[in-house]
Design a protein around this motif. Structure first.
Motif, short mmCIF file in Angstrom:
data_model
loop_
_atom_site.label_atom_id
_atom_site.label_comp_id
_atom_site.label_asym_id
_atom_site.label_seq_id
_atom_site.Cartn_x
_atom_site.Cartn_y
_atom_site.Cartn_z
N PHE A 1 0.84 -1.19 0.00
CA PHE A 1 0.00 0.00 0.00
C PHE A 1 0.88 1.25 0.00
CE2 PHE A 1 -2.11 3.32 2.63
CZ PHE A 1 -3.11 3.65 1.73
N GLY A 2 0.76 2.04 -1.06
CA GLY A 2 1.52 3.29 -1.15
C GLY A 2 3.00 3.08 -0.88
N SER A 3 3.56 3.90 0.01
CA SER A 3 5.00 3.82 0.28
C SER A 3 5.31 2.96 1.50
CB SER A 3 5.56 5.23 0.49
OG SER A 3 4.90 5.86 1.56
N TYR A 4 4.29 2.32 2.07
CA TYR A 4 4.51 1.46 3.24
C TYR A 4 5.22 0.17 2.83
CZ TYR A 4 1.26 4.53 5.67
OH TYR A 4 0.65 5.62 6.22
N ALA A 5 5.90 -0.43 3.79
CA ALA A 5 6.56 -1.72 3.53
C ALA A 5 5.48 -2.76 3.23
CB ALA A 5 7.38 -2.14 4.75
N PRO A 6 5.76 -3.69 2.31
CA PRO A 6 4.76 -4.71 1.97
C PRO A 6 4.47 -5.64 3.15
CG PRO A 6 6.69 -4.85 0.52
CD PRO A 6 6.98 -3.81 1.54
N ARG A 7 3.25 -6.11 3.23
CA ARG A 7 2.89 -7.16 4.19
C ARG A 7 2.96 -8.48 3.45
NH1 ARG A 7 -2.06 -5.73 8.02
NH2 ARG A 7 -1.18 -7.58 8.96
N VAL A 8 3.68 -9.42 4.04
CA VAL A 8 3.95 -10.69 3.36
C VAL A 8 3.41 -11.86 4.16
CG1 VAL A 8 5.82 -12.21 2.56
CG2 VAL A 8 6.03 -9.74 2.26
N HIS A 9 2.80 -12.80 3.46
CA HIS A 9 2.29 -14.04 4.05
C HIS A 9 3.46 -14.76 4.74
CE1 HIS A 9 0.63 -18.09 4.27
NE2 HIS A 9 -0.55 -17.63 3.88
N PRO A 10 3.25 -15.29 5.95
CA PRO A 10 4.34 -15.96 6.69
C PRO A 10 5.05 -17.05 5.88
CG PRO A 10 2.40 -15.77 8.08
CD PRO A 10 2.00 -15.26 6.72
N GLN A 11 4.30 -17.75 5.06
CA GLN A 11 4.85 -18.83 4.24
C GLN A 11 5.83 -18.31 3.18
OE1 GLN A 11 1.68 -21.55 3.03
NE2 GLN A 11 2.76 -21.99 1.13
N TYR A 12 5.74 -17.01 2.87
CA TYR A 12 6.58 -16.41 1.83
C TYR A 12 7.57 -15.40 2.38
CZ TYR A 12 3.52 -18.58 -1.57
OH TYR A 12 2.84 -19.49 -2.32
N GLU A 13 7.63 -15.27 3.69
CA GLU A 13 8.51 -14.30 4.34
C GLU A 13 9.96 -14.46 3.86
OE1 GLU A 13 8.76 -11.05 6.20
OE2 GLU A 13 6.96 -12.15 6.80
N GLY A 14 10.55 -13.35 3.43
CA GLY A 14 11.94 -13.37 2.98
C GLY A 14 12.14 -13.93 1.58
N ARG A 15 11.06 -14.32 0.91
CA ARG A 15 11.20 -14.94 -0.42
C ARG A 15 10.51 -14.16 -1.52
NH1 ARG A 15 9.56 -20.12 -1.60
NH2 ARG A 15 7.63 -19.91 -0.44
N VAL A 16 9.59 -13.25 -1.16
CA VAL A 16 8.88 -12.49 -2.20
C VAL A 16 9.20 -11.01 -2.11
CG1 VAL A 16 6.95 -14.08 -2.48
CG2 VAL A 16 6.77 -12.24 -0.82
N SER A 17 9.18 -10.36 -3.26
CA SER A 17 9.36 -8.92 -3.33
C SER A 17 8.69 -8.42 -4.61
CB SER A 17 10.84 -8.56 -3.33
OG SER A 17 11.51 -9.20 -4.39
N LEU A 18 8.48 -7.11 -4.66
CA LEU A 18 7.92 -6.51 -5.86
C LEU A 18 9.03 -5.89 -6.69
CD1 LEU A 18 4.66 -4.73 -4.69
CD2 LEU A 18 4.88 -6.84 -5.98
#
Length: 71
Positions: free
Chosen positions: A24-41
Motif C-alpha cells: 500500500f503506497g509507500s509502506y513496507a509490503p505485508r507478506v504471508h508468513p509462508q513467503y517471508e523473505g522470499r517475495v518482493s515486488l
C-alpha cells in the motif's frame, strides 16, 4: 497540490485465504508468513519469488486497487 496515484498491489494465490503480498503506497509490503523473505515486488507490480519450494506451484493473480480514482 500534486496527486500521486494511491493504489494497493495485492498478490493472491489460489488456495490461500490471505494474499501472499500486499503493498500500500509507500509502506513496507505485508507478506504471508509462508513467503517471508522470499517475495518482493519489482517495478511496482511484478512479483519476484525466490527460493522456490515444490508447493509454491499454483495459480497466482495480481490485483491492483486504485483508491483515489474519480467516481
Amino acid at each position: 497540490m500534486a496527486h500521486s496515484s494511491l493504489h494497493v498491489v495485492e498478490w493472491v494465490r489460489q488456495g490461500l485465504d490471505i494474499p501472499i503480498l500486499i503493498k500500500f503506497g509507500s509502506y513496507a509490503p505485508r507478506v504471508h508468513p509462508q513467503y517471508e523473505g522470499r517475495v518482493s515486488l519489482v517495478r511496482i507490480t511484478a512479483l519476484r519469488l525466490e527460493g522456490l519450494h515444490l508447493d509454491d506451484q499454483g495459480s497466482y493473480e495480481c490485483r491492483i486497487l486504485l483508491l483515489n480514482e474519480p467516481t
